[in-house]
Design a protein around this motif. Structure first.
Motif: not given
Length: 298
Positions: A114-135
């Motif tokens: 069930r969570l196979n797509l959600a798991l992939l989205l979690v990994f991919t969503a990390g690339n959407l955050l700008p580096q300067q936001v979490i520095i």
């Protein structure tokens, strides 16, 4: 000389040159020249002594062209030391990223849950955050993480391990997304037959699926090597000791407090670009096949 003829004996007619095709070639040639112009200008400046360009200007006919700037840049910046630092960061980061992301991609692409797509989205969503936001929180976390006896600084901050981990964390999402799409194009009959024969999940991943992903892995390895090698932001923020910085920071050693030789900096920048060119040309065939092979699969 007679005109070429077809098998029937009639002369072969050449296709007329279309204006749109001429404009396309002119556009492509102009675009290529625009991309190459900064590189050619840097090469031209690096081959000229600073005394000549300061007296005659950079837009002038050269009297002297030599490799002295390259020799001086290599020695003054201590480039060998920084190349080793970059190697200690880039190689583990690339290998770990490909290994971990391929495991995630294998799991979400070859198994249904069930969570196979959600798991992939979690990994991919990390690339959407700008580096300067979490520095800021990341910087504080690195300062508070103690690693006595593991790193030279005793903390995750100011260590090659810290840079390796941050590169793995930021690049794994993109690699998992690409590899999962590639693995979905592989025939399921291969893994089904292996399961019937009693193969374990690890054997399905390591001996059956992973060898078929070599083109995609080579393409990602090329991209990762270039991205991690050219990184300057994370090294600038997470490394404080100059001797621990990667090659992108070595150019700072060529800039003085009151004077900077632009020709020397240009030669140093060209020297730092050589390893990325070597990686690309060494993996060029696999890189191109990895980008195009999956396009023809249904």
């Amino acid at each position: 000389m007679s005109a070429p003829t077809l098998a029937s004996g009639a002369p072969e007619r050449r296709a007329p040159v279309r204006p749109a095709r001429v404009l396309l070639h002119v556009f492509l040639a102009g675009t290529a020249l625009a991309w190459l112009a900064p590189l050619l200008w840097a090469m031209f400046s690096a081959l000229r002594p600073y005394a000549e360009t300061s007296s005659k200007g950079y837009v002038s006919w050269p009297d002297t062209l030599n490799l002295d700037n390259f020799k001086n840049a290599f020695v003054q910046s201590d480039m060998t030391h920084y190349f080793v630092n970059t190697l200690l960061i880039a190689v583990p980061a690339v290998l770990l990223t490909l290994f971990l992301s391929s495991m995630v991609a294998f799991y979400v692409s070859r198994f249904d849950f069930r969570l196979n797509l959600a798991l992939l989205l979690v990994f991919t969503a990390g690339n959407l955050l700008p580096q300067q936001v979490i520095i800021t929180p990341l910087y504080r976390m690195y300062l508070l993480t103690d690693l006595p006896g593991i790193t030279q600084s005793g903390k995750l901050y100011d260590s090659a391990l810290g840079l390796v981990l941050i590169h793995v964390a930021f690049q794994s999402g993109f690699c998992a997304f690409v590899l999962s799409n590639y693995m979905r194009s592989l025939p399921h009959e291969l893994t089904e037959a292996a399961l019937v024969d009693g193969a374990s999940v690890w054997r399905l991943y390591w001996q059956i699926t992973l060898p078929l992903c070599k083109p995609a892995m080579a393409a990602l390895a090329t991209l990762l090597s270039i991205w991690i090698y050219n990184d300057f932001f994370w090294a600038l923020v997470l490394i404080s000791t100059g001797e621990n910085m990667p090659i992108t920071s070595a150019l700072n050693n060529l800039s003085g407090q009151y004077f900077t030789d632009p020709n020397l900096v240009a030669s140093g920048a060209l020297l730092t670009a050589i390893p990325t060119l070597v990686v690309y040309f060494a993996l060029q065939r696999q890189f191109v096949s990895g980008l195009t092979l999956g396009a023809n699969k249904s």
